[in-house]
Design an enzyme around this catalytic site. Sequence first.
Site, PDB file in Angstrom:
ATOM      1  N   THR A 228       0.846  -1.206   0.000  1.00 35.67           N
ATOM      2  CA  THR A 228       0.000   0.000   0.000  1.00 35.67           C
ATOM      3  C   THR A 228       0.878   1.252   0.000  1.00 35.67           C
ATOM      4  O   THR A 228       0.410   2.333   0.342  1.00 35.67           O
ATOM      5  CB  THR A 228      -0.922   0.043   1.251  1.00 35.67           C
ATOM      6  OG1 THR A 228      -0.119  -0.170   2.408  1.00 35.67           O
ATOM      7  CG2 THR A 228      -2.023  -0.983   1.194  1.00 35.67           C
ATOM      8  N   ARG A 230       4.047   2.573  -2.485  1.00 38.67           N
ATOM      9  CA  ARG A 230       4.147   3.131  -3.828  1.00 38.67           C
ATOM     10  C   ARG A 230       4.477   2.000  -4.790  1.00 38.67           C
ATOM     11  O   ARG A 230       5.256   1.093  -4.433  1.00 38.67           O
ATOM     12  CB  ARG A 230       5.246   4.197  -3.912  1.00 38.67           C
ATOM     13  CG  ARG A 230       4.857   5.543  -3.326  1.00 38.67           C
ATOM     14  CD  ARG A 230       3.785   6.249  -4.168  1.00 38.67           C
ATOM     15  NE  ARG A 230       3.475   7.570  -3.662  1.00 38.67           N
ATOM     16  CZ  ARG A 230       2.469   7.852  -2.817  1.00 38.67           C
ATOM     17  NH1 ARG A 230       1.681   6.888  -2.389  1.00 38.67           N
ATOM     18  NH2 ARG A 230       2.256   9.098  -2.445  1.00 38.67           N
ATOM     19  N   GLU A 259       0.630   4.154 -12.738  1.00 38.79           N
ATOM     20  CA  GLU A 259      -0.787   4.291 -12.376  1.00 38.79           C
ATOM     21  C   GLU A 259      -1.428   5.220 -13.392  1.00 38.79           C
ATOM     22  O   GLU A 259      -0.864   6.288 -13.649  1.00 38.79           O
ATOM     23  CB  GLU A 259      -0.922   4.862 -10.964  1.00 38.79           C
ATOM     24  CG  GLU A 259      -0.437   3.882  -9.922  1.00 38.79           C
ATOM     25  CD  GLU A 259      -0.633   4.370  -8.487  1.00 38.79           C
ATOM     26  OE1 GLU A 259      -1.133   5.503  -8.299  1.00 38.79           O
ATOM     27  OE2 GLU A 259      -0.301   3.625  -7.570  1.00 38.79           O
ATOM     28  N   HIS A 278      -5.253   2.489  -6.029  1.00 38.68           N
ATOM     29  CA  HIS A 278      -4.663   3.460  -5.094  1.00 38.68           C
ATOM     30  C   HIS A 278      -5.731   4.113  -4.197  1.00 38.68           C
ATOM     31  O   HIS A 278      -6.011   5.304  -4.310  1.00 38.68           O
ATOM     32  CB  HIS A 278      -3.874   4.524  -5.868  1.00 38.68           C
ATOM     33  CG  HIS A 278      -2.828   5.206  -5.027  1.00 38.68           C
ATOM     34  ND1 HIS A 278      -1.649   5.695  -5.528  1.00 38.68           N
ATOM     35  CD2 HIS A 278      -2.791   5.499  -3.697  1.00 38.68           C
ATOM     36  CE1 HIS A 278      -0.932   6.242  -4.561  1.00 38.68           C
ATOM     37  NE2 HIS A 278      -1.618   6.137  -3.439  1.00 38.68           N
TER      38      HIS A 278
END
Length: 317
Positions: A228, A230, A259, A278
């Site tokens: 959780t 990067r 992302e 995210h």
Amino acid sequence: MTKIFITRIIPDPGLVLIKEHFPHFDLWTPDLPPSRIELIEQSRGVDGLLCLLTDKIDGEVMDAIGPQLKVISSMSVGVDHIDIAAATARGIPVGNTPGVLTDATADQAFALMLSAARRIPEAERFLRAGKWVTWQPSLLLGADFAGATLGIVGFGRIGQAVAKRAQGFDMRVIYHDPTHGAQSVDLDTLLRESDFVSIHVPLTEKTKHLVNAKFLAKMKPNAVLVNTSRGGVLDQTALYHALKSNQIFAAALDVTDPEPLPTDSPLLELENCIIVPHLGSASKKTRDMMSLLAAQNLVAGLKGERLPHCVNPQVYE
Ligand code: DGY
């Protein structure tokens, strides 16, 4: 007149606070972030920039904005999208939003851990595909939490909050912290002993691809990996091979690199990999607080006051 650019619509508490102090500001209203060119065009000449983790702010952008730039405030705790050294060299304080997203992110890490260990998304796909024909003694078996060892890599605020939750599940917790040097065990021991490994380090030169083929090879075959932090902390190709060959049991990712994750990513073919977009801090209260903190940093910087949460306090020395 003070000029401000805010790179996306942020939750009300922040906007209200900014308006109280500076009634006029430019706000980027499209859903998608401004491109680099749009960001430069919109922010040229501003005194204050409020950005998100989707905006890459490097020295070139800072120079294009101009020498009058007094503050960069990010509505995030992570600041790897900002060149902090470049900001410091230019005497620009950078603000972030620590603390307020600790619990939400720890909750998300735990939710992912539970989902991966108990195969919840896979089981739901199974049911929706009409494959549930009867109760079976060996159907979709997962991993236990009580008595299992949780290894936390990165023992800052969020890592510690995850440890607190693990105690309620009767887990043994060990940790290693490559950033702060604090460690209860070395990384090899952590990987050798952990049934669950949760990653909570910031993305830096040192932590880039920390989770690589070597790291994964040291994990137990029954282990569950959760990230959780990067996406860049993890080598996704190495993870794909480790999951595909059942070298580890499962992985759950809140963050990816890049992302958004391209829809043809091989990771998406795997039953034992959960990926969500995210969402670590995605609770209403948390996002309101992040918005408020980002606004407080912005306002303080514009007024020439010390930012309440400054990542490069050297600018004040
Ligand atoms: C942050 O603030 O850095 C988080 O990744 C956003 O949830």
